[in-house]
Scaffold this active site. Structure first.
Site, short mmCIF file in Angstrom:
data_model
loop_
_atom_site.label_atom_id
_atom_site.label_comp_id
_atom_site.label_asym_id
_atom_site.label_seq_id
_atom_site.Cartn_x
_atom_site.Cartn_y
_atom_site.Cartn_z
N GLU A 145 0.85 -1.19 0.00
CA GLU A 145 0.00 0.00 0.00
C GLU A 145 0.88 1.23 0.00
O GLU A 145 1.87 1.31 0.74
CB GLU A 145 -0.91 0.02 1.22
N GLU A 150 -2.91 11.32 2.29
CA GLU A 150 -3.89 10.89 3.27
C GLU A 150 -3.97 11.97 4.33
O GLU A 150 -2.96 12.58 4.69
CB GLU A 150 -3.49 9.55 3.89
#
Length: 271
Positions: A145, A150
Protein backbone atom coordinates in the site's frame (compact mmCIF):
# COMPACT_ATOMS: atom_id res chain seq x y z
CA UNK A 1 -8.68 26.25 -20.74
CA UNK A 2 -7.38 23.18 -18.92
CA UNK A 3 -6.02 21.75 -22.18
CA UNK A 4 -3.96 24.91 -22.58
CA UNK A 5 -2.66 24.50 -19.04
CA UNK A 6 -1.85 20.83 -19.71
CA UNK A 7 0.08 21.81 -22.83
CA UNK A 8 2.07 24.28 -20.74
CA UNK A 9 2.79 21.59 -18.17
CA UNK A 10 3.99 19.21 -20.85
CA UNK A 11 6.22 21.95 -22.24
CA UNK A 12 7.79 22.33 -18.79
CA UNK A 13 8.29 18.58 -18.55
CA UNK A 14 10.13 18.72 -21.88
CA UNK A 15 12.85 20.81 -20.23
CA UNK A 16 16.15 18.98 -19.66
CA UNK A 17 15.54 18.43 -15.92
CA UNK A 18 12.31 16.57 -16.71
CA UNK A 19 13.40 14.91 -19.93
CA UNK A 20 13.28 11.45 -18.34
CA UNK A 21 9.49 11.63 -17.82
CA UNK A 22 6.75 10.92 -20.33
CA UNK A 23 3.04 11.37 -19.64
CA UNK A 24 1.45 7.93 -20.14
CA UNK A 25 -2.04 8.56 -18.76
CA UNK A 26 -4.13 11.36 -17.27
CA UNK A 27 -7.66 12.24 -16.31
CA UNK A 28 -8.35 15.99 -16.40
CA UNK A 29 -12.05 15.55 -15.46
CA UNK A 30 -13.18 17.95 -18.19
CA UNK A 31 -16.41 16.11 -19.04
CA UNK A 32 -19.47 16.98 -16.96
CA UNK A 33 -21.31 14.23 -15.09
CA UNK A 34 -20.16 10.89 -13.76
CA UNK A 35 -16.44 10.00 -13.81
CA UNK A 36 -15.41 7.96 -16.86
CA UNK A 37 -16.87 4.49 -16.15
CA UNK A 38 -14.25 2.88 -18.40
CA UNK A 39 -11.62 4.06 -15.90
CA UNK A 40 -13.19 4.62 -12.49
CA UNK A 41 -15.19 1.95 -10.71
CA UNK A 42 -17.14 3.15 -7.64
CA UNK A 43 -16.98 1.07 -4.49
CA UNK A 44 -20.26 0.36 -2.74
CA UNK A 45 -21.42 0.06 0.84
CA UNK A 46 -19.38 -0.30 4.01
CA UNK A 47 -15.90 -1.16 2.73
CA UNK A 48 -13.04 -0.71 5.25
CA UNK A 49 -11.77 0.62 8.57
CA UNK A 50 -15.20 0.59 10.27
CA UNK A 51 -15.88 3.93 8.59
CA UNK A 52 -19.23 5.63 9.02
CA UNK A 53 -20.06 6.37 5.38
CA UNK A 54 -21.96 4.28 2.86
CA UNK A 55 -20.06 4.46 -0.43
CA UNK A 56 -22.25 5.07 -3.49
CA UNK A 57 -21.55 6.13 -7.06
CA UNK A 58 -23.73 9.24 -7.07
CA UNK A 59 -21.48 11.03 -4.58
CA UNK A 60 -18.72 11.40 -7.20
CA UNK A 61 -19.23 13.69 -10.20
CA UNK A 62 -17.32 15.96 -12.56
CA UNK A 63 -18.20 19.64 -12.74
CA UNK A 64 -16.28 22.69 -13.91
CA UNK A 65 -13.14 20.73 -14.71
CA UNK A 66 -13.01 19.05 -11.30
CA UNK A 67 -13.79 15.63 -9.94
CA UNK A 68 -15.84 16.23 -6.80
CA UNK A 69 -16.16 13.50 -4.18
CA UNK A 70 -18.85 14.66 -1.81
CA UNK A 71 -19.59 13.36 1.67
CA UNK A 72 -23.12 13.99 2.93
CA UNK A 73 -24.87 13.56 6.23
CA UNK A 74 -27.86 11.48 5.22
CA UNK A 75 -29.50 8.29 6.43
CA UNK A 76 -29.19 5.27 4.12
CA UNK A 77 -30.56 1.82 4.86
CA UNK A 78 -28.00 -0.98 5.04
CA UNK A 79 -29.33 -3.89 2.94
CA UNK A 80 -26.87 -6.23 4.66
CA UNK A 81 -28.14 -5.48 8.17
CA UNK A 82 -28.34 -8.43 10.57
CA UNK A 83 -29.54 -7.78 14.10
CA UNK A 84 -27.02 -8.96 16.69
CA UNK A 85 -24.21 -9.48 14.20
CA UNK A 86 -20.61 -8.91 15.34
CA UNK A 87 -19.63 -7.87 11.82
CA UNK A 88 -19.36 -4.08 11.59
CA UNK A 89 -20.64 -4.19 8.00
CA UNK A 90 -23.83 -5.89 9.18
CA UNK A 91 -24.65 -4.60 12.67
CA UNK A 92 -25.71 -1.08 11.65
CA UNK A 93 -29.23 -0.87 10.25
CA UNK A 94 -28.48 2.50 8.71
CA UNK A 95 -25.50 4.54 7.62
CA UNK A 96 -25.50 8.12 8.87
CA UNK A 97 -23.30 9.41 6.04
CA UNK A 98 -22.69 8.78 2.35
CA UNK A 99 -19.61 9.41 0.22
CA UNK A 100 -17.70 7.90 -2.71
CA UNK A 101 -14.58 5.87 -3.40
CA UNK A 102 -13.25 5.34 -6.92
CA UNK A 103 -10.72 2.76 -8.07
CA UNK A 104 -8.91 1.82 -11.27
CA UNK A 105 -8.48 -1.80 -10.11
CA UNK A 106 -10.23 -3.29 -13.16
CA UNK A 107 -9.02 -0.78 -15.73
CA UNK A 108 -5.57 0.69 -15.11
CA UNK A 109 -2.42 -0.16 -13.18
CA UNK A 110 1.20 0.93 -13.46
CA UNK A 111 4.56 -0.33 -12.26
CA UNK A 112 6.91 2.55 -11.40
CA UNK A 113 6.55 6.15 -12.46
CA UNK A 114 5.54 9.57 -11.24
CA UNK A 115 1.99 9.61 -9.87
CA UNK A 116 0.62 13.11 -9.40
CA UNK A 117 -2.61 14.69 -8.18
CA UNK A 118 -3.65 18.30 -7.84
CA UNK A 119 -6.42 18.60 -5.31
CA UNK A 120 -8.05 20.53 -2.50
CA UNK A 121 -9.00 18.64 0.63
CA UNK A 122 -11.48 19.42 3.39
CA UNK A 123 -9.57 19.36 6.66
CA UNK A 124 -12.45 19.61 9.11
CA UNK A 125 -13.00 17.11 11.92
CA UNK A 126 -13.99 13.57 11.01
CA UNK A 127 -12.95 13.70 7.35
CA UNK A 128 -10.46 11.27 5.82
CA UNK A 129 -9.59 11.97 2.15
CA UNK A 130 -6.97 9.84 0.40
CA UNK A 131 -5.15 9.26 -2.89
CA UNK A 132 -3.47 5.89 -2.66
CA UNK A 133 -2.40 2.74 -4.47
CA UNK A 134 -2.54 -1.03 -3.96
CA UNK A 135 -0.61 -3.81 -5.68
CA UNK A 136 -2.59 -6.07 -8.00
CA UNK A 137 -1.32 -9.38 -6.54
CA UNK A 138 -1.63 -10.68 -3.01
CA UNK A 139 -3.79 -9.97 0.02
CA UNK A 140 -3.40 -6.72 1.92
CA UNK A 141 -0.90 -5.73 3.14
CA UNK A 142 1.34 -8.21 1.30
CA UNK A 143 0.32 -6.58 -1.99
CA UNK A 144 1.77 -3.25 -0.82
CA UNK A 145 0.00 0.00 0.00
CA UNK A 146 1.22 3.50 -0.86
CA UNK A 147 -0.63 6.49 0.59
CA UNK A 148 0.46 9.39 -1.60
CA UNK A 149 -2.03 11.69 0.09
CA UNK A 150 -3.89 10.89 3.27
CA UNK A 151 -5.34 13.28 5.81
CA UNK A 152 -7.06 13.03 9.16
CA UNK A 153 -7.05 14.67 12.60
CA UNK A 154 -5.13 17.83 11.52
CA UNK A 155 -2.32 15.85 9.90
CA UNK A 156 -1.15 14.98 6.42
CA UNK A 157 0.21 11.46 6.14
CA UNK A 158 2.56 9.86 3.66
CA UNK A 159 2.72 6.09 4.11
CA UNK A 160 4.21 2.93 2.65
CA UNK A 161 3.08 -0.44 4.03
CA UNK A 162 3.90 -4.11 3.39
CA UNK A 163 3.47 -7.47 5.06
CA UNK A 164 4.76 -8.58 8.46
CA UNK A 165 4.87 -12.11 9.88
CA UNK A 166 1.26 -11.68 11.05
CA UNK A 167 -1.64 -11.56 8.61
CA UNK A 168 -3.38 -8.18 8.25
CA UNK A 169 -0.73 -6.43 10.38
CA UNK A 170 1.47 -4.33 8.10
CA UNK A 171 4.93 -2.93 8.54
CA UNK A 172 4.59 0.84 8.15
CA UNK A 173 6.85 3.62 6.99
CA UNK A 174 4.50 6.40 8.08
CA UNK A 175 5.16 10.13 8.32
CA UNK A 176 2.65 12.53 9.86
CA UNK A 177 2.92 16.26 9.19
CA UNK A 178 0.64 18.54 11.25
CA UNK A 179 -1.06 21.17 9.11
CA UNK A 180 0.08 23.97 11.40
CA UNK A 181 3.70 23.29 10.41
CA UNK A 182 2.93 24.80 6.99
CA UNK A 183 2.45 28.15 8.78
CA UNK A 184 -0.33 29.06 6.35
CA UNK A 185 -3.76 29.61 7.93
CA UNK A 186 -5.35 29.35 4.48
CA UNK A 187 -3.54 26.16 3.47
CA UNK A 188 -6.77 24.12 3.39
CA UNK A 189 -8.47 26.65 1.10
CA UNK A 190 -5.93 26.05 -1.66
CA UNK A 191 -5.15 23.36 -4.21
CA UNK A 192 -1.93 21.44 -3.66
CA UNK A 193 0.10 18.93 -5.67
CA UNK A 194 0.93 15.54 -4.19
CA UNK A 195 3.45 13.36 -6.00
CA UNK A 196 5.04 9.95 -5.83
CA UNK A 197 8.30 9.18 -7.63
CA UNK A 198 8.65 5.40 -7.72
CA UNK A 199 11.30 3.27 -9.41
CA UNK A 200 12.90 -0.11 -8.83
CA UNK A 201 15.02 1.29 -5.99
CA UNK A 202 12.83 3.64 -3.99
CA UNK A 203 9.54 5.41 -3.36
CA UNK A 204 9.53 9.14 -2.60
CA UNK A 205 6.36 11.00 -1.55
CA UNK A 206 5.98 14.79 -1.83
CA UNK A 207 3.50 17.60 -1.32
CA UNK A 208 4.19 20.79 -3.28
CA UNK A 209 7.74 19.52 -3.95
CA UNK A 210 8.38 19.04 -0.22
CA UNK A 211 9.69 15.53 0.44
CA UNK A 212 7.60 13.92 3.17
CA UNK A 213 9.08 10.42 3.22
CA UNK A 214 11.15 7.97 1.19
CA UNK A 215 11.46 4.21 1.23
CA UNK A 216 14.39 2.02 0.17
CA UNK A 217 12.63 -0.85 -1.60
CA UNK A 218 15.38 -3.34 -0.79
CA UNK A 219 14.10 -3.08 2.80
CA UNK A 220 10.38 -3.15 1.95
CA UNK A 221 10.06 -6.91 1.62
CA UNK A 222 7.23 -9.03 3.01
CA UNK A 223 8.40 -10.78 6.16
CA UNK A 224 6.28 -13.89 5.56
CA UNK A 225 4.95 -14.03 1.99
CA UNK A 226 8.21 -13.39 0.20
CA UNK A 227 6.89 -14.74 -3.10
CA UNK A 228 4.85 -11.52 -3.47
CA UNK A 229 6.84 -8.42 -4.40
CA UNK A 230 4.75 -5.55 -2.95
CA UNK A 231 6.52 -2.72 -4.77
CA UNK A 232 7.88 -4.52 -7.81
CA UNK A 233 4.48 -5.11 -9.34
CA UNK A 234 1.79 -2.89 -10.90
CA UNK A 235 -0.37 -0.81 -8.60
CA UNK A 236 -3.82 0.62 -9.19
CA UNK A 237 -5.15 3.94 -7.88
CA UNK A 238 -7.90 4.78 -5.38
CA UNK A 239 -9.53 8.13 -4.61
CA UNK A 240 -11.89 8.39 -1.67
CA UNK A 241 -13.35 10.58 1.03
CA UNK A 242 -14.10 8.60 4.18
CA UNK A 243 -15.90 9.76 7.31
CA UNK A 244 -14.91 8.70 10.84
CA UNK A 245 -13.81 5.11 11.22
CA UNK A 246 -10.63 3.79 12.81
CA UNK A 247 -8.64 6.98 12.18
CA UNK A 248 -10.91 9.65 10.74
CA UNK A 249 -12.07 11.16 14.02
CA UNK A 250 -15.45 12.47 15.13
CA UNK A 251 -17.53 14.19 12.41
CA UNK A 252 -20.48 15.07 14.65
CA UNK A 253 -19.53 18.75 14.90
CA UNK A 254 -18.80 19.18 11.19
CA UNK A 255 -21.31 20.73 8.81
CA UNK A 256 -21.94 18.68 5.68
CA UNK A 257 -21.61 18.33 2.74
CA UNK A 258 -17.82 18.05 2.58
CA UNK A 259 -15.78 17.85 -0.61
CA UNK A 260 -12.57 16.37 -1.92
CA UNK A 261 -11.94 18.28 -5.16
CA UNK A 262 -9.53 16.87 -7.74
CA UNK A 263 -8.20 18.95 -10.63
CA UNK A 264 -6.29 16.10 -12.28
CA UNK A 265 -4.58 12.76 -11.85
CA UNK A 266 -1.50 12.20 -14.05
CA UNK A 267 0.87 9.28 -14.45
CA UNK A 268 4.34 9.71 -15.94
CA UNK A 269 6.92 7.05 -16.61
CA UNK A 270 10.59 7.19 -17.53
CA UNK A 271 11.31 7.12 -21.22
Amino acid sequence: MKNIVLAAVLTVFAAPSFAQWKLVWADEFDSEGAPDPKIWEPEKGFVRNEELQWYQAENAYCKGGLLIIEAKKEKVKNPNYKAGSNNWKENREFAAYTSASLTTKKSKSWQYGRFEIRAKIDTRAGLWPAFWTLGIKGRWPDNGEIDIMEYYRDMLLANVAWGSNEQYKPIWNSVKKPLNTFEDPKWADKFHVWRMDWDEDSIKLYVDDLLLTSQDLSKAVNAKNKDIQPFHQPHYVLLDLAVGGDNGGDPSGTDFPARFEVDYVRIYQKK
